[in-house]
Scaffold this motif. Sequence first.
Motif, PDB file in Angstrom:
ATOM      1  N   SER A 190       0.883  -1.173   0.000  1.00 44.48           N
ATOM      2  CA  SER A 190       0.000   0.000   0.000  1.00 44.48           C
ATOM      3  C   SER A 190       0.917   1.219   0.000  1.00 44.48           C
ATOM      4  O   SER A 190       2.138   1.088   0.148  1.00 44.48           O
ATOM      5  CB  SER A 190      -0.908   0.000   1.239  1.00 44.48           C
ATOM      6  OG  SER A 190      -0.135   0.258   2.404  1.00 44.48           O
ATOM      7  N   HIS A 191       0.336   2.402  -0.128  1.00 42.08           N
ATOM      8  CA  HIS A 191       1.142   3.609  -0.036  1.00 42.08           C
ATOM      9  C   HIS A 191       1.648   3.749   1.398  1.00 42.08           C
ATOM     10  O   HIS A 191       0.928   3.439   2.345  1.00 42.08           O
ATOM     11  CB  HIS A 191       0.296   4.829  -0.428  1.00 42.08           C
ATOM     12  CG  HIS A 191       1.126   6.033  -0.755  1.00 42.08           C
ATOM     13  ND1 HIS A 191       1.698   6.802   0.225  1.00 42.08           N
ATOM     14  CD2 HIS A 191       1.499   6.569  -1.946  1.00 42.08           C
ATOM     15  CE1 HIS A 191       2.392   7.779  -0.356  1.00 42.08           C
ATOM     16  NE2 HIS A 191       2.285   7.653  -1.685  1.00 42.08           N
ATOM     17  N   SER A 192       2.881   4.209   1.542  1.00 44.12           N
ATOM     18  CA  SER A 192       3.441   4.266   2.898  1.00 44.12           C
ATOM     19  C   SER A 192       2.766   5.329   3.767  1.00 44.12           C
ATOM     20  O   SER A 192       2.940   5.349   4.976  1.00 44.12           O
ATOM     21  CB  SER A 192       4.954   4.509   2.850  1.00 44.12           C
ATOM     22  OG  SER A 192       5.220   5.743   2.224  1.00 44.12           O
ATOM     23  N   SER A 193       1.980   6.217   3.154  1.00 42.64           N
ATOM     24  CA  SER A 193       1.212   7.170   3.952  1.00 42.64           C
ATOM     25  C   SER A 193      -0.019   6.511   4.576  1.00 42.64           C
ATOM     26  O   SER A 193      -0.654   7.073   5.455  1.00 42.64           O
ATOM     27  CB  SER A 193       0.780   8.360   3.087  1.00 42.64           C
ATOM     28  OG  SER A 193      -0.116   7.908   2.083  1.00 42.64           O
ATOM     29  N   MET A 194      -0.356   5.298   4.081  1.00 44.07           N
ATOM     30  CA  MET A 194      -1.511   4.574   4.624  1.00 44.07           C
ATOM     31  C   MET A 194      -1.121   3.132   4.947  1.00 44.07           C
ATOM     32  O   MET A 194      -1.616   2.176   4.333  1.00 44.07           O
ATOM     33  CB  MET A 194      -2.649   4.587   3.604  1.00 44.07           C
ATOM     34  CG  MET A 194      -3.203   5.985   3.339  1.00 44.07           C
ATOM     35  SD  MET A 194      -4.466   5.962   2.068  1.00 44.07           S
ATOM     36  CE  MET A 194      -3.484   5.757   0.604  1.00 44.07           C
ATOM     37  N   PRO A 195      -0.211   2.970   5.934  1.00 49.28           N
ATOM     38  CA  PRO A 195       0.302   1.621   6.211  1.00 49.28           C
ATOM     39  C   PRO A 195      -0.798   0.649   6.634  1.00 49.28           C
ATOM     40  O   PRO A 195      -0.681  -0.554   6.409  1.00 49.28           O
ATOM     41  CB  PRO A 195       1.323   1.841   7.338  1.00 49.28           C
ATOM     42  CG  PRO A 195       1.057   3.194   7.879  1.00 49.28           C
ATOM     43  CD  PRO A 195       0.412   3.988   6.794  1.00 49.28           C
ATOM     44  N   GLY A 196      -1.878   1.184   7.210  1.00 51.74           N
ATOM     45  CA  GLY A 196      -2.975   0.318   7.653  1.00 51.74           C
ATOM     46  C   GLY A 196      -3.691  -0.365   6.500  1.00 51.74           C
ATOM     47  O   GLY A 196      -4.353  -1.386   6.685  1.00 51.74           O
ATOM     48  N   ILE A 238      19.291 -10.843   4.236  1.00 52.85           N
ATOM     49  CA  ILE A 238      17.944 -10.299   4.363  1.00 52.85           C
ATOM     50  C   ILE A 238      17.677  -9.340   3.216  1.00 52.85           C
ATOM     51  O   ILE A 238      18.566  -8.613   2.767  1.00 52.85           O
ATOM     52  CB  ILE A 238      17.767  -9.610   5.736  1.00 52.85           C
ATOM     53  CG1 ILE A 238      16.309  -9.229   5.978  1.00 52.85           C
ATOM     54  CG2 ILE A 238      18.663  -8.384   5.877  1.00 52.85           C
ATOM     55  CD1 ILE A 238      15.993  -8.933   7.449  1.00 52.85           C
ATOM     56  N   SER A 239      16.447  -9.358   2.709  1.00 50.20           N
ATOM     57  CA  SER A 239      16.061  -8.377   1.699  1.00 50.20           C
ATOM     58  C   SER A 239      14.552  -8.200   1.758  1.00 50.20           C
ATOM     59  O   SER A 239      13.823  -9.076   2.221  1.00 50.20           O
ATOM     60  CB  SER A 239      16.482  -8.810   0.291  1.00 50.20           C
ATOM     61  OG  SER A 239      15.772  -9.960  -0.081  1.00 50.20           O
ATOM     62  N   GLY A 240      14.070  -7.042   1.297  1.00 50.06           N
ATOM     63  CA  GLY A 240      12.632  -6.821   1.299  1.00 50.06           C
ATOM     64  C   GLY A 240      12.298  -5.432   0.801  1.00 50.06           C
ATOM     65  O   GLY A 240      13.119  -4.521   0.855  1.00 50.06           O
ATOM     66  N   GLY A 241      11.084  -5.283   0.328  1.00 47.87           N
ATOM     67  CA  GLY A 241      10.611  -3.982  -0.133  1.00 47.87           C
ATOM     68  C   GLY A 241      11.129  -3.634  -1.500  1.00 47.87           C
ATOM     69  O   GLY A 241      12.100  -4.238  -2.001  1.00 47.87           O
ATOM     70  N   THR A 242      10.461  -2.653  -2.133  1.00 50.15           N
ATOM     71  CA  THR A 242      10.888  -2.228  -3.470  1.00 50.15           C
ATOM     72  C   THR A 242      11.155  -0.735  -3.544  1.00 50.15           C
ATOM     73  O   THR A 242      11.974  -0.297  -4.334  1.00 50.15           O
ATOM     74  CB  THR A 242       9.826  -2.578  -4.526  1.00 50.15           C
ATOM     75  OG1 THR A 242       8.565  -2.054  -4.084  1.00 50.15           O
ATOM     76  CG2 THR A 242       9.711  -4.080  -4.725  1.00 50.15           C
ATOM     77  N   GLN A 243      10.495   0.067  -2.727  1.00 51.38           N
ATOM     78  CA  GLN A 243      10.787   1.505  -2.738  1.00 51.38           C
ATOM     79  C   GLN A 243      10.381   2.140  -1.407  1.00 51.38           C
ATOM     80  O   GLN A 243       9.571   1.597  -0.665  1.00 51.38           O
ATOM     81  CB  GLN A 243      10.108   2.193  -3.917  1.00 51.38           C
ATOM     82  CG  GLN A 243       8.610   2.034  -3.940  1.00 51.38           C
ATOM     83  CD  GLN A 243       7.981   2.741  -5.134  1.00 51.38           C
ATOM     84  OE1 GLN A 243       8.626   3.498  -5.838  1.00 51.38           O
ATOM     85  NE2 GLN A 243       6.703   2.494  -5.352  1.00 51.38           N
ATOM     86  N   ILE A 244      10.915   3.335  -1.155  1.00 52.87           N
ATOM     87  CA  ILE A 244      10.808   3.964   0.153  1.00 52.87           C
ATOM     88  C   ILE A 244       9.373   4.304   0.533  1.00 52.87           C
ATOM     89  O   ILE A 244       9.010   4.259   1.705  1.00 52.87           O
ATOM     90  CB  ILE A 244      11.721   5.231   0.205  1.00 52.87           C
ATOM     91  CG1 ILE A 244      11.747   5.866   1.599  1.00 52.87           C
ATOM     92  CG2 ILE A 244      11.301   6.271  -0.809  1.00 52.87           C
ATOM     93  CD1 ILE A 244      12.500   5.066   2.611  1.00 52.87           C
ATOM     94  N   ASN A 245       8.525   4.571  -0.448  1.00 55.19           N
ATOM     95  CA  ASN A 245       7.172   5.028  -0.097  1.00 55.19           C
ATOM     96  C   ASN A 245       6.098   3.964  -0.359  1.00 55.19           C
ATOM     97  O   ASN A 245       4.942   4.279  -0.603  1.00 55.19           O
ATOM     98  CB  ASN A 245       6.844   6.344  -0.809  1.00 55.19           C
ATOM     99  CG  ASN A 245       6.990   6.217  -2.315  1.00 55.19           C
ATOM    100  OD1 ASN A 245       7.449   5.187  -2.806  1.00 55.19           O
ATOM    101  ND2 ASN A 245       6.585   7.252  -3.040  1.00 55.19           N
ATOM    102  N   SER A 246       6.505   2.682  -0.344  1.00 52.54           N
ATOM    103  CA  SER A 246       5.516   1.600  -0.438  1.00 52.54           C
ATOM    104  C   SER A 246       5.662   0.658   0.748  1.00 52.54           C
ATOM    105  O   SER A 246       6.788   0.329   1.141  1.00 52.54           O
ATOM    106  CB  SER A 246       5.722   0.771  -1.708  1.00 52.54           C
ATOM    107  OG  SER A 246       5.340   1.495  -2.843  1.00 52.54           O
ATOM    108  N   ILE A 247       4.544   0.217   1.286  1.00 52.23           N
ATOM    109  CA  ILE A 247       4.590  -0.843   2.304  1.00 52.23           C
ATOM    110  C   ILE A 247       5.038  -2.122   1.598  1.00 52.23           C
ATOM    111  O   ILE A 247       4.482  -2.496   0.556  1.00 52.23           O
ATOM    112  CB  ILE A 247       3.195  -1.030   2.937  1.00 52.23           C
ATOM    113  CG1 ILE A 247       2.790   0.242   3.701  1.00 52.23           C
ATOM    114  CG2 ILE A 247       3.167  -2.247   3.857  1.00 52.23           C
ATOM    115  CD1 ILE A 247       3.746   0.656   4.806  1.00 52.23           C
TER     116      ILE A 247
END
Length: 379
Positions: A190-196, A238-247
Amino acid sequence: MEREEKIAVLQDVMRMKSVNDHETEVATYLKDLLAEHGIDSELVHYEGDRSNLVAELHGAEAGKVLGISGHLDVVAAGDESEWIHPPFDAVIEDGKLYGRGSTDMKAGTVGLVIAMIELKESGRPFKGTIKLLATFGEEIGTLGSKQLTSLGYADDLDGLLIAEPSGPNELVSAHKGSISYKVVSKGKSSHSSMPGEGINAINQLNAFITRANASMQEVADEYESEKLGRTTQAITLISGGTQINSIPERAELEGNIRSIAEYDNDKIQARLTAIIDEINQEIDGSLELTFTQNNFPVDKPSDNDLILAAQKVVGDLPVVGISPTTDGAQFTQADNHFDFLIFGPGEPSLPHQLNEFVKVEEYLSFIDIFQDIFVTYLA
Ligand SMILES: [Zn+2]
């Protein structure tokens, strides 16, 4: 065999780049060498360029079966320009033979093969059988010993000598096991501004890290082996995620545990599986655990007959355990229980390092020691 020929054979084998592959070239060279001296052998092929080599030498009378084993592969050389001599040139300087695989463990494997040849040519009497089990793929996955064990090649052994580099001053009767595993965490982006709105795969993985570390610490606190010390665990990738502003919707890690017989591999695997099951009850995403390596610990008595035979030959050397795993992890899963010894030329601290070397005199003297151990054990 002349001294110069023994050195040249080792240099030939060290110039073959059997880096986690291409062991058939080494196996074929040693097969031809054995054949020149009247010893039949068999390539046990796996796939591609990968093979084990098995040979038997029989004494005049029936008796015990002594397995002798070394691996044919080596680890990568790293940055070759940092070596003082190129890692696959097998250069000798000041009595040291430099190159990848010198200590770990072409000196040991070639030493065993030449010892077999020299024993045959010497006509020294022994009872029973010397059985060479030279393996591919020891360094990553102990694949060759796993294949030979599953095909029954270790079922008739009474003893097993592995010529991994102990150096001349210690006898080794035990080594740790090694378990590698991978955990994949699946969430929802989700967008990192809306982690929920999302499910954070990194947070789920973090829950595993915290509990696994605590759980393995309990094991380390509670169980200890006299020769091997305590169980250790380390999460190493360890690795994870694709960009700073995505959950992150996906994350993964890998870990490695070094086990002891007092708390064996089955128990460790069950413990990690229970942690995963527990977390999966609590989270909205999922964690998936897979075991990618399962090498069993080996812990044999210090007074087993093969060690006693070696002590008759080399004197009352101390008997110790080591952390690195060997092909013994697989061979000891055979139906038979057998005597066990790790003893071979080379510096135990040098494997997998830059500027790995073996002392030429030590390699040559082990060829004589091996013959004496064979004959003493098979008396
Ligand atoms: Zn090795």
